[in-house]
Design a protein around this motif. Structure first.
Motif, PDB file in Angstrom:
ATOM      1  N   SER A 119       0.833  -1.212   0.000  1.00  0.00           N
ATOM      2  CA  SER A 119       0.000   0.000   0.000  1.00  0.00           C
ATOM      3  C   SER A 119       0.863   1.257   0.000  1.00  0.00           C
ATOM      4  O   SER A 119       0.472   2.275  -0.574  1.00  0.00           O
ATOM      5  CB  SER A 119      -1.003   0.002   1.157  1.00  0.00           C
ATOM      6  N   LEU A 120       2.057   1.163   0.600  1.00  0.00           N
ATOM      7  CA  LEU A 120       2.969   2.303   0.558  1.00  0.00           C
ATOM      8  C   LEU A 120       3.430   2.573  -0.880  1.00  0.00           C
ATOM      9  O   LEU A 120       3.496   3.716  -1.331  1.00  0.00           O
ATOM     10  CB  LEU A 120       4.178   2.008   1.454  1.00  0.00           C
ATOM     11  N   ASN A 121       3.708   1.461  -1.600  1.00  0.00           N
ATOM     12  CA  ASN A 121       4.112   1.602  -3.013  1.00  0.00           C
ATOM     13  C   ASN A 121       3.001   2.236  -3.825  1.00  0.00           C
ATOM     14  O   ASN A 121       3.255   3.096  -4.679  1.00  0.00           O
ATOM     15  CB  ASN A 121       4.447   0.230  -3.607  1.00  0.00           C
ATOM     16  N   LEU A 177      -8.919  18.039 -12.200  1.00  0.00           N
ATOM     17  CA  LEU A 177      -7.987  17.088 -11.602  1.00  0.00           C
ATOM     18  C   LEU A 177      -8.015  17.194 -10.079  1.00  0.00           C
ATOM     19  O   LEU A 177      -8.109  16.190  -9.370  1.00  0.00           O
ATOM     20  CB  LEU A 177      -6.582  17.369 -12.141  1.00  0.00           C
ATOM     21  N   VAL A 178      -7.953  18.427  -9.588  1.00  0.00           N
ATOM     22  CA  VAL A 178      -7.917  18.627  -8.129  1.00  0.00           C
ATOM     23  C   VAL A 178      -9.232  18.153  -7.498  1.00  0.00           C
ATOM     24  O   VAL A 178      -9.231  17.501  -6.464  1.00  0.00           O
ATOM     25  CB  VAL A 178      -7.613  20.109  -7.793  1.00  0.00           C
ATOM     26  N   SER A 179     -10.367  18.438  -8.172  1.00  0.00           N
ATOM     27  CA  SER A 179     -11.626  18.006  -7.550  1.00  0.00           C
ATOM     28  C   SER A 179     -11.772  16.488  -7.615  1.00  0.00           C
ATOM     29  O   SER A 179     -12.282  15.868  -6.686  1.00  0.00           O
ATOM     30  CB  SER A 179     -12.833  18.742  -8.132  1.00  0.00           C
ATOM     31  N   ASP A 180     -11.248  15.851  -8.693  1.00  0.00           N
ATOM     32  CA  ASP A 180     -11.248  14.377  -8.761  1.00  0.00           C
ATOM     33  C   ASP A 180     -10.370  13.793  -7.655  1.00  0.00           C
ATOM     34  O   ASP A 180     -10.747  12.842  -6.973  1.00  0.00           O
ATOM     35  CB  ASP A 180     -10.699  13.901 -10.119  1.00  0.00           C
ATOM     36  N   LEU A 181      -9.193  14.392  -7.499  1.00  0.00           N
ATOM     37  CA  LEU A 181      -8.268  13.903  -6.470  1.00  0.00           C
ATOM     38  C   LEU A 181      -8.889  14.034  -5.089  1.00  0.00           C
ATOM     39  O   LEU A 181      -8.744  13.157  -4.238  1.00  0.00           O
ATOM     40  CB  LEU A 181      -6.952  14.694  -6.519  1.00  0.00           C
ATOM     41  N   LEU A 182      -9.584  15.146  -4.884  1.00  0.00           N
ATOM     42  CA  LEU A 182     -10.216  15.404  -3.586  1.00  0.00           C
ATOM     43  C   LEU A 182     -11.280  14.341  -3.292  1.00  0.00           C
ATOM     44  O   LEU A 182     -11.356  13.811  -2.186  1.00  0.00           O
ATOM     45  CB  LEU A 182     -10.853  16.795  -3.620  1.00  0.00           C
ATOM     46  N   GLN A 183     -12.048  14.009  -4.327  1.00  0.00           N
ATOM     47  CA  GLN A 183     -13.094  12.984  -4.140  1.00  0.00           C
ATOM     48  C   GLN A 183     -12.474  11.646  -3.758  1.00  0.00           C
ATOM     49  O   GLN A 183     -12.936  10.978  -2.836  1.00  0.00           O
ATOM     50  CB  GLN A 183     -13.861  12.789  -5.451  1.00  0.00           C
ATOM     51  N   LEU A 184     -11.399  11.271  -4.468  1.00  0.00           N
ATOM     52  CA  LEU A 184     -10.761   9.988  -4.174  1.00  0.00           C
ATOM     53  C   LEU A 184     -10.098  10.008  -2.799  1.00  0.00           C
ATOM     54  O   LEU A 184     -10.168   9.031  -2.054  1.00  0.00           O
ATOM     55  CB  LEU A 184      -9.718   9.664  -5.244  1.00  0.00           C
ATOM     56  N   ALA A 185      -9.473  11.143  -2.456  1.00  0.00           N
ATOM     57  CA  ALA A 185      -8.806  11.250  -1.152  1.00  0.00           C
ATOM     58  C   ALA A 185      -9.841  11.116  -0.036  1.00  0.00           C
ATOM     59  O   ALA A 185      -9.593  10.446   0.974  1.00  0.00           O
ATOM     60  CB  ALA A 185      -8.077  12.583  -1.043  1.00  0.00           C
ATOM     61  N   ARG A 186     -11.014  11.731  -0.229  1.00  0.00           N
ATOM     62  CA  ARG A 186     -12.083  11.627   0.776  1.00  0.00           C
ATOM     63  C   ARG A 186     -12.516  10.173   0.928  1.00  0.00           C
ATOM     64  O   ARG A 186     -12.689   9.684   2.033  1.00  0.00           O
ATOM     65  CB  ARG A 186     -13.283  12.472   0.367  1.00  0.00           C
ATOM     66  N   ALA A 187     -12.686   9.502  -0.217  1.00  0.00           N
ATOM     67  CA  ALA A 187     -13.125   8.097  -0.167  1.00  0.00           C
ATOM     68  C   ALA A 187     -12.053   7.254   0.527  1.00  0.00           C
ATOM     69  O   ALA A 187     -12.364   6.386   1.345  1.00  0.00           O
ATOM     70  CB  ALA A 187     -13.390   7.582  -1.569  1.00  0.00           C
ATOM     71  N   ASP A 188     -10.770   7.521   0.214  1.00  0.00           N
ATOM     72  CA  ASP A 188      -9.681   6.759   0.834  1.00  0.00           C
ATOM     73  C   ASP A 188      -9.640   6.978   2.336  1.00  0.00           C
ATOM     74  O   ASP A 188      -9.277   6.088   3.097  1.00  0.00           O
ATOM     75  CB  ASP A 188      -8.324   7.185   0.246  1.00  0.00           C
TER      76      ASP A 188
END
Ligand code: ADP
Length: 370
Positions: A119-121, A177-188
Motif C-alpha cells: 500500500s505504501l508503493n 484534476l484537483v476536484s477528482d483527487l479530492l473525491q478519491l482522497a475523501r473516499a480513501d
C-alpha cells in the motif's frame, strides 16, 4: 525494570503463578495429614517457616523455567524491535524448528509487512502520478504566461487568443484534476463519497445525463437513450450517479468515430437496475481492460480523441467504480478492439416501490436523439 514493570512482566507473572500452583498441593496435603493425625494446632504452625525456603526455591526454579518457555517470544520481540530500525523490505526470519505459535506470528507479521509495503508503493505511485498530472498543465500555463509577459502589449492578436485559450483550458483541467483527487482522497480517508441518499427514479438520472450529453455530443455520432416506461427506483445520491453515467457516456462518445453509435439502456432484472453504456467505438484491448479502473490509467492517448474536455484526468473510471461500490452496485466491462465496448452498471433496486411524496418533475425524455 521498575515496580510496575515487574508486575507487568509475563515472565514474573508466570513464575508467581507456577510457584503458587506448586505450593498449593503441598499445603493441602499438609492440612489433610495434620487433620487426620488430630495433633494440636501448634504442631501444624511449627512447620509454617519451612514454607519460606520452599517458596524461594520454587520461585527461583520457576523463574528460570518461565525464561525457557518464553524464550521464543523474547527472541521474536528482539527481532521485531531490530526490524523497526531497518529497511521496509526486510522480513523476519522464519525458523521451522521454533514453536508453531511464534512461527505463525512471524509469518503473520511478514504478511502484514508485505501488505504495508504494497500500500505504501501504491501511495508513492499515486503521489508521483498526481504530481506528474499537475505539472503538465502548470508548465503549459507558466509557458504561455511568460510568453505574454515577454511580448507585452505588442503581442499578435492570434497568439494572444491562443495563449488565453490554452491558459483557460489548462486551468479547467487543473480544477477537474484537483476536484477528482479530492473525491478519491475523501473516499480513501473513509469519508463518504456519496452525500444524502434518497429514493430516485433511475430514468430521471439518465434523462438528466441525456440532456447534457445531447448538447455536447458531435452531430456525426448517434446517441440514443432507451428508457422503460415504468420507474426503476434506487436508493441513491442522484448527483453522484449522474456523474458516473456522464463519465461513461462521454468516454463512449470520445471513443467512437464519426458515423458510430452510443446507446444507453436501462432495465430492471432480479431486483437490480441494469444500465448499459454501449458504443461502437475503438474498443479496449484485454490488457487495458484489466487496468482501466486504475487511477490515472489511460489507454494510449493517441487512440482516443479528446473531443469533449480537451483530455481526461484518467481518474473518471476509478471514481465511477468507487461511487457505484458505495451504492452497493458493480461495474462490468465487455469490449472488443475495433468493435466497441459495453460498460454495465448494476445497482440494487429499492424495496420501496412507491414513488417519493414529492413526485419528481418530468421533462421529455431523450428516448432518441434523432
Ligand atoms: P478519463 O478521465 O481520462 O477519461 P477514465 O478513467 O474515464 O479517464 O478512462 C480511462 C481510460 O479508459 C481512458 O484512457 C479512456 O480512453 C479509456 N476508455 C474509457 N472508456 C472507454 C470506451 N468506452 N472505449 C474505449 N476506451 C475507453
Amino acid at each position: 525494570m521498575d515496580k510496575t514493570g515487574w508486575s507487568k512482566s509475563v515472565k514474573a507473572r508466570m513464575a508467581v503463578v507456577m510457584t503458587l500452583s506448586g505450593i498449593l498441593p503441598i499445603v493441602i496435603c499438609h492440612v489433610i495429614v495434620f487433620s487426620n493425625s488430630g495433633g494440636p494446632i501448634q504442631d501444624f504452625l511449627r512447620y509454617i517457616p519451612l514454607y519460606i525456603p520452599l517458596l524461594l526455591i520454587l520461585g527461583v526454579f520457576n523463574w528460570f523455567l518461565a525464561d525457557i518457555i518464553l524464550r521464543p517470544i523474547t527472541q521474536l520481540l528482539s527481532s521485531t524491535t531490530r526490524l523497526a530500525n531497518m529497511d521496509m523490505r526486510t522480513r523476519l526470519d522464519v525458523d521451522n524448528h521454533e514453536p508453531i505459535e511464534t512461527m505463525e506470528l512471524r509469518r503473520s507479521f511478514n504478511k502484514l509487512l508485505n501488505r504495508l509495503e504494497e500500500s505504501l508503493n501504491i501511495q508513492c505511485q499515486f503521489v508521483a502520478d498526481a504530481s506528474h498530472e499537475l505539472r503538465t498543465p502548470l508548465t503549459s500555463i507558466q509557458g504561455y504566461t511568460k510568453l505574454l509577459m515577454r511580448r507585452g502589449p505588442n503581442i499578435d492578436a492570434n497568439l494572444l487568443a491562443e495563449a488565453l485559450q490554452t491558459i483557460s483550458d489548462e486551468s479547467g483541467r487543473l480544477i477537474r484534476l484537483v476536484s477528482d483527487l479530492l473525491q478519491l482522497a475523501r473516499a480513501d480517508a473513509g469519508q463518504a463519497i456519496i452525500n444524502q441518499q434518497e429514493v430516485v427514479d433511475m430514468r430521471d438520472v439518465l434523462q438528466s445525463v441525456g440532456d447534457t450529453v445531447t448538447v455536447i455530443a458531435p452531430e456525426q455520432i448517434e446517441v440514443k437513450f432507451i428508457i422503460p416506461a415504468t420507474p426503476i427506483w434506487v436508493f441513491a445520491d442522484a448527483d453522484r450517479l449522474k456523474q458516473v453515467f456522464l463519465n461513461l457516456t462521454n468516454n463512449a462518445i470520445k471513443a467512437t468515430q464519426a458515423g458510430g453509435k452510443v446507446t444507453v439502456t436501462l432495465r430492471a432484472s432480479n431486483n437490480e437496475a441494469i444500465i448499459r453504456v454501449i458504443d461502437t467505438g475503438i474498443g479496449i484491448a484485454p490488457a487495458d481492460q484489466q487496468r482501466i479502473f486504475d487511477r490515472f490509467y489511460r489507454v494510449e492517448r493517441s487512440r482516443t480523441r479528446s473531443r469533449l474536455y480537451g483530455g481526461g484526468t484518467g481518474l473518471g473510471l476509478a471514481i465511477a467504480l468507487t461511487i457505484i461500490k458505495a451504492h452497493g452496485g458493480q461495474i462490468e466491462l465487455e469490449s472488443e478492439l475495433n468493435k466497441g465496448s459495453t460498460f454495465t452498471v448494476k445497482l440494487p433496486v429499492t424495496e420501496k416501490s412507491t414513488p417519493p411524496t414529492v413526485a419528481p418533475a418530468r421533462s421529455p425524455r431523450p428516448q432518441d436523439k434523432e
